[in-house]
Scaffold this active site. Structure first.
Site, mmCIF file in Angstrom:
data_model
loop_
_atom_site.group_PDB
_atom_site.id
_atom_site.type_symbol
_atom_site.label_atom_id
_atom_site.label_comp_id
_atom_site.label_asym_id
_atom_site.label_seq_id
_atom_site.Cartn_x
_atom_site.Cartn_y
_atom_site.Cartn_z
ATOM 1 C CB VAL A 1 86.064 -65.561 31.085
ATOM 2 C CG1 VAL A 1 87.485 -66.060 31.350
ATOM 3 C CG2 VAL A 1 85.958 -65.026 29.661
ATOM 4 C CB THR B 1 90.064 -76.997 32.231
ATOM 5 O OG1 THR B 1 91.308 -76.495 31.791
ATOM 6 C CG2 THR B 1 90.225 -77.386 33.678
ATOM 7 N N GLY C 1 84.729 -72.948 37.751
ATOM 8 C CA GLY C 1 85.715 -71.881 37.755
ATOM 9 C C GLY C 1 85.380 -70.709 38.653
#
Length: 343
Positions: free
Chosen positions: A232, A203, A257
């Site tokens: 996600v 990211t 994440g």
């Protein structure tokens, strides 16, 4: 009469105490927005340097900090050679490129987010409109796409020929194997490379402070390559991938994440700075929490945090070496490597 005197004395003493308390509170409130004079913008990874330069164009001329971070992260979002952010991002297991992004300003804690968004090049701009035009914080999937189209965004195919080629190579073995810090080993996709390819789990997170002390941040990604449909990560989640509190500072994350979500990572870093830790020490503490929970597992994954406090001081820390971040202010334009818990 003596009771009356005591009552008056008590009233006067109480009034004076209240007045002093109000003055003290007023002083604290004034200190919350320092005059920085020199804006600062920082972002994750080497490719953050170009993003910082774009954000600096606005920051250095008195532009709004939210507009600046949006403009900055739009650079990698539109870069087809960056396979972890936006257009050209590696797809999920079904060959679909899905994007996540969030944006936040620190004065009123206003924020906006989109997740599992398809066919829109700049999810950060959609997230900004969620913040500005809706009473909500997050829109996802078809709803996020519907909102984007209603606000003038155009549908585009985000799967570039290069990313599609890499996906088809992965399908031959269907093995998902992210490589630690592969972001700094970028090269054009080679069919001979192992499945999981370059830039497969990252990211860009950007944090900034303007001349008045106003803070903002943005985070955007195409997520983990070859992820399960609908997955996600932390990037669009306020408090995980990004958190900005103008009274204290801001933080963003990079890496796996799921681990960041479990620890509310960026919010944790900001709260540690609130307790008086420097940006670097706050990031280190947050990383140590992940490592200490499962030291063996930590050997196989990467998480890094990047932080900026309201004084304009910054720092970072990661599980493994190799996590870099870019800095731009009036004195320097440089890429640093963060310290790490493990080698």
């Amino acid at each position: 009469m003596s009771h009356r005197r005591k009552f008056l004395q008590t009233s006067v003493t109480g009034a004076m105490a209240l007045l002093l308390q109000r003055k003290a509170l007023a002083s604290v409130t004034l200190d919350k927005v320092p005059v920085i004079n020199d804006p600062v913008v920082i972002s994750t990874w080497d490719f953050g340097k170009a993003a910082n330069a774009e954000a600096w164009k606005l920051l250095s001329t008195g532009g709004d900090v939210i507009d600046a971070v949006e403009a900055g992260v739009k650079v990698p979002e539109a870069d087809p050679t960056n396979h972890s952010v936006g257009y050209g991002g590696f797809p999920d297991r079904d060959g679909k490129v899905t994007l996540d992004a969030c944006i936040m300003e620190g004065t009123a804690l206003n924020c906006g987010s989109v997740a599992f968004l398809e066919n829109i090049v700049h999810p950060i701009s959609v997230a900004k409109l969620v913040m500005q035009k809706t009473p909500h914080v997050m829109l996802v999937g078809e709803g996020a796409l519907q909102f984007a189209l209603a606000n003038g965004f155009q549908k585009e195919n985000l799967l570039t020929p290069e990313s599609e080629k890499a996906w088809k190579e992965w399908l031959k073995t269907s093995q998902y194997a992210p490589v630690i810090n592969i972001e700094n080993q970028f090269k054009p996709v080679d069919p001979k490379q192992l499945p999981g390819g370059p830039n497969n789990h990252d990211t860009i997170g950007m944090l900034a402070i303007d001349k008045t002390g106003k803070m903002g941040g943005a985070c955007t990604t195409s997520g983990a390559a070859w992820k399960m449909r609908g997955r996600v990560g932390d990037s669009p989640i306020i408090g995980a991938g990004l958190y900005v509190d103008g009274e204290v500072g801001a933080a963003t994350s990079s890496g796996l994440g799921e681990e960041v979500i479990r620890t509310c990572g960026s919010h944790t870093v900001v709260e540690l700075m609130r307790q008086g830790l420097s940006p670097e020490k706050a990031c280190k503490n947050a990383v140590e929490r992940i490592v200490n929970r499962n030291p063996e597992r930590a050997k196989t994954l990467q998480v890094g945090f990047l932080a900026l406090n309201k004084k304009g001081e910054y720092g970072a820390y990661a599980i493994h070496k190799g996590f870099t971040y870019s800095v731009k202010n009036g004195k320097e334009e440089k890429i640093y490597e963060a310290k790490a818990i493990l080698t």
